[in-house]
Design a protein around this motif. Structure first.
Motif, PDB file in Angstrom:
ATOM      1  N   GLY A 243       0.820  -1.198   0.000  1.00  9.74           N
ATOM      2  CA  GLY A 243       0.000   0.000   0.000  1.00  9.74           C
ATOM      3  C   GLY A 243       0.858   1.254   0.000  1.00  9.74           C
ATOM      4  O   GLY A 243       1.800   1.396  -0.786  1.00  9.74           O
ATOM      5  N   GLY A 244       0.542   2.179   0.895  1.00  9.25           N
ATOM      6  CA  GLY A 244       1.281   3.428   0.959  1.00  9.25           C
ATOM      7  C   GLY A 244       2.746   3.271   1.299  1.00  9.25           C
ATOM      8  O   GLY A 244       3.568   4.145   0.986  1.00  9.25           O
ATOM      9  N   ILE A 398      -0.840   8.565  -6.857  1.00  6.22           N
ATOM     10  CA  ILE A 398       0.464   8.676  -7.489  1.00  6.22           C
ATOM     11  C   ILE A 398       0.722  10.103  -7.972  1.00  6.22           C
ATOM     12  O   ILE A 398      -0.127  10.714  -8.624  1.00  6.22           O
ATOM     13  CB  ILE A 398       0.554   7.721  -8.708  1.00  6.22           C
ATOM     14  N   ILE A 399       1.895  10.619  -7.659  1.00  2.00           N
ATOM     15  CA  ILE A 399       2.407  11.834  -8.284  1.00  2.00           C
ATOM     16  C   ILE A 399       3.510  11.388  -9.240  1.00  2.00           C
ATOM     17  O   ILE A 399       4.449  10.694  -8.832  1.00  2.00           O
ATOM     18  CB  ILE A 399       2.958  12.825  -7.247  1.00  2.00           C
ATOM     19  N   GLN A 410      -2.081  11.384 -10.376  1.00  2.00           N
ATOM     20  CA  GLN A 410      -2.660  10.302 -11.171  1.00  2.00           C
ATOM     21  C   GLN A 410      -3.478   9.378 -10.275  1.00  2.00           C
ATOM     22  O   GLN A 410      -2.974   8.864  -9.280  1.00  2.00           O
ATOM     23  CB  GLN A 410      -1.531   9.519 -11.849  1.00  2.00           C
ATOM     24  N   PHE A 411      -4.745   9.165 -10.646  1.00  2.00           N
ATOM     25  CA  PHE A 411      -5.611   8.270  -9.892  1.00  2.00           C
ATOM     26  C   PHE A 411      -5.599   6.893 -10.551  1.00  2.00           C
ATOM     27  O   PHE A 411      -5.445   6.767 -11.755  1.00  2.00           O
ATOM     28  CB  PHE A 411      -7.028   8.829  -9.810  1.00  2.00           C
ATOM     29  N   GLY A 412      -5.778   5.863  -9.751  1.00  2.00           N
ATOM     30  CA  GLY A 412      -5.701   4.504 -10.277  1.00  2.00           C
ATOM     31  C   GLY A 412      -4.461   3.807  -9.748  1.00  2.00           C
ATOM     32  O   GLY A 412      -3.876   4.200  -8.732  1.00  2.00           O
ATOM     33  N   ALA A 425       6.883  -2.913  -7.921  1.00  2.00           N
ATOM     34  CA  ALA A 425       6.116  -2.231  -6.878  1.00  2.00           C
ATOM     35  C   ALA A 425       4.776  -1.809  -7.442  1.00  2.00           C
ATOM     36  O   ALA A 425       4.680  -1.431  -8.620  1.00  2.00           O
ATOM     37  CB  ALA A 425       6.875  -1.012  -6.362  1.00  2.00           C
ATOM     38  N   LEU A 426       3.758  -1.878  -6.610  1.00  2.00           N
ATOM     39  CA  LEU A 426       2.430  -1.429  -7.006  1.00  2.00           C
ATOM     40  C   LEU A 426       2.115  -0.143  -6.264  1.00  2.00           C
ATOM     41  O   LEU A 426       2.125  -0.101  -5.031  1.00  2.00           O
ATOM     42  CB  LEU A 426       1.371  -2.489  -6.677  1.00  2.00           C
ATOM     43  N   LEU A 427       1.832   0.916  -7.023  1.00  2.00           N
ATOM     44  CA  LEU A 427       1.493   2.214  -6.450  1.00  2.00           C
ATOM     45  C   LEU A 427       0.057   2.565  -6.807  1.00  2.00           C
ATOM     46  O   LEU A 427      -0.483   2.103  -7.818  1.00  2.00           O
ATOM     47  CB  LEU A 427       2.437   3.298  -6.986  1.00  2.00           C
ATOM     48  N   GLY A 428      -0.569   3.422  -6.001  1.00  2.00           N
ATOM     49  CA  GLY A 428      -1.906   3.910  -6.319  1.00  2.00           C
ATOM     50  C   GLY A 428      -2.996   3.205  -5.542  1.00  2.00           C
ATOM     51  O   GLY A 428      -2.748   2.506  -4.560  1.00  2.00           O
TER      52      GLY A 428
END
Length: 514
Positions: A243-244, A398-399, A410-412, A425-428
């Protein structure tokens, strides 16, 4: 002494659980270790009360169908997400069919998905949306109505106490879902340990303090346990799905691909109702328009939730702002991710999103009475004493650095991978959990391209997810066939069925007394 494994998954949520499941199916001899900071798995975004549990399928989310310059509607994103969710349902149904995922009712419930709007302008939009979507085979069962009595039949709370003559409209899709992602995560990981394999380990109460790449291309992860102990694990592949917390770990990895990424934390809160006589009158997830200046994740909705066999209602989310990147995080999380490579994008986003910041601060200051007043736009007869505040999970948007704008919010979701595929890595955020299967299949294809294309892996994938999203988007007959089979196995509402004729009782029973 270093412990050696093939795969380390950081974070005990639905993403890591899905990836562990797929890799174990594709490579049963692989040594996999999942590391979770909390003392139990699925304690952050995957925890049932930290998210709305909407099986995002593009059925009700109005922001998935934006208007084009000529006034027509673009349904491409809704179709895309709809077919990705079909991939998730295929994976779950294949595991259920083989008898090792338990009863799907433990994590999945049939709940209709509705869109509801007020006012002439919004009614025209919803009518056009229904026309565009119902002509596509993914949404051919979508119903539309402007009749208050019909809408009251779909969702009684929406119309009870509403002023007569107000222009309203709604669409309904019966075969929507409510997903307990916490229960699903636990079931997926328990399944791996129940199979008796000592090649899959789940370690809770352990925190990744640092990671570095070795000369042979492997990664060494320095881990601190909750009792103060320390260990080092060497792995050929690392997935950061925390996550974050993923962003800071990605930055610590030092891979060039991480440069320019930043994070924008958004907290959330819900109004929750457990009162039986209220809950029994609403069986739907109802989405509407976002407020002007509100971020996409703040689209208001009134949702049925089924958690551990008990139904409740949620309304929200109400956004907020904190510098934490996790619900159980630190107020210094945001500061710790600032780097010279992402400072310019973060400042650029701050300058261009002043209205968003104001919106978040205004949301933080809302009183309980003001939140209930917003609820009454959905449920006019709502009483403040029936609802309590529930703190939702933390989302980090995400920025991303861009040549043209300096930086964009960025959303998603987005996958960031090392060039050699040894780390991802998974962001968002949303709709990540609903499309976890598709996201993890994409990750595997990018990080293990040769083995992903091999005949053995493709043969096994064809058993787990028989029909991919691209085919479902193009082939109506295949989509209908897949839905009939997955809905039968998962005990959901099949196309052409009503909730009453579904394999199990889905509606909440009326209380014996009020």
């Amino acid at each position: 002494m270093e412990e050696a494994v093939d795969v380390v998954l950081v974070g005990g949520g639905v993403m890591s659980a899905t990836l562990a499941t797929l890799l174990n199916e594709l490579e049963p001899t692989a040594r996999i270790e999942l590391v979770e900071r909390l003392d139990s798995i699925a304690g952050e975004s995957s925890f049932a009360w930290n998210n709305a549990g909407t099986g995002h399928a593009g059925l009700c989310e109005l922001n998935y169908t934006p208007a084009n310059a000529d006034g027509s509607l673009d349904i491409g994103k809704a179709v895309h997400i709809n077919t990705l969710f079909e991939e998730s349902k295929q994976l779950w149904s294949s595991l259920v069919a083989h008898g090792n995922l338990g009863d799907p009712a433990d994590f999945l419930s049939p709940v209709p998905h509705l869109s509801f709007v007020r006012g002439e302008k919004n009614v025209r939009f919803l009518r056009a949306r229904h026309e565009a979507m119902s002509n596509h085979h993914c949404f051919e069962s979508m119903e539309y109505s402007q009749d208050p009595a019909t809408i009251a039949g779909w969702a009684p709370l929406l119309m009870a106490g509403r002023e007569p003559g107000e222009p309203v409209a709604a669409t309904q899709v019966e075969d929507g879902t409510d997903v307990n992602f916490g229960a699903l995560t636990n079931r997926l990981l328990t399944r791996l340990t129940e199979q008796g394999s000592d090649r899959v380990g789940i370690r809770t109460g352990q925190t990744i303090r640092d990671l570095e790449r070795n000369a042979d291309g492997t990664w060494s992860l320095k881990i601190e346990t909750s009792d103060g102990g320390r260990r080092i694990v060497r792995s050929r592949f690392v997935f950061l799905g925390a996550g974050g917390a993923s962003l800071r770990l990605l930055q610590k990895s030092g891979i060039p691909e991480a440069k320019g990424y930043g994070g924008f934390p958004v907290s959330g809160q819900w109004l929750r109702c457990d009162k039986p006589e209220v809950v029994a009158r609403h069986h739907a997830k109802v989405y509407s328009n976002a407020a002007v200046g509100a971020p996409p994740m703040s689209v208001p909705h009134l949702d049925t939730r089924n958690v551990d066999g008990k139904p409740s209602l949620l309304f929200g989310p109400f956004a907020g702002f904190t510098t934490k990147f996790l619900k159980n995080g630190s107020i210094f999380d945001l500061v710790k991710t600032v780097r010279t490579s992402n400072l310019s994008p973060m400042l650029s986003v701050a300058r261009s999103n002043f209205s968003l910041m104001k919106y978040l601060l205004d949301q933080v200051r809302l009183s309980h009475a003001q939140r209930v007043e917003e609820l009454r736009a959905f449920y006019p007869d709502a009483r403040a004493e029936d609802w309590q505040l529930e703190v939702a999970g933390q989302r980090v948007q995400i920025i991303k650095k861009t040549p043209r704008h300096g930086g964009v919010l960025q959303f998603g979701t987005e996958i960031v991978t090392a060039k050699d595929g040894s780390l991802a890595a998974l962001l968002g955020a949303s709709p990540g959990a609903s499309t976890a299967t598709s996201i993890m299949l994409d990750l595997i294809a990018r990080c293990f391209p040769e083995r992903f294309a091999s005949a053995p892996w493709q043969a096994r994938l064809a058993q787990l997810v028989p029909v991919r999203a691209e085919t479902l988007r193009k082939d109506p007959a295949r989509l209908r066939e897949v839905r009939r089979e997955t809905h039968r196995i998962l005990k959901l509402v099949a196309p052409g069925e009503s909730l009453e004729s579904a394999p199990r009782t889905a509606r909440v029973a009326e209380p014996e007394c009020c």
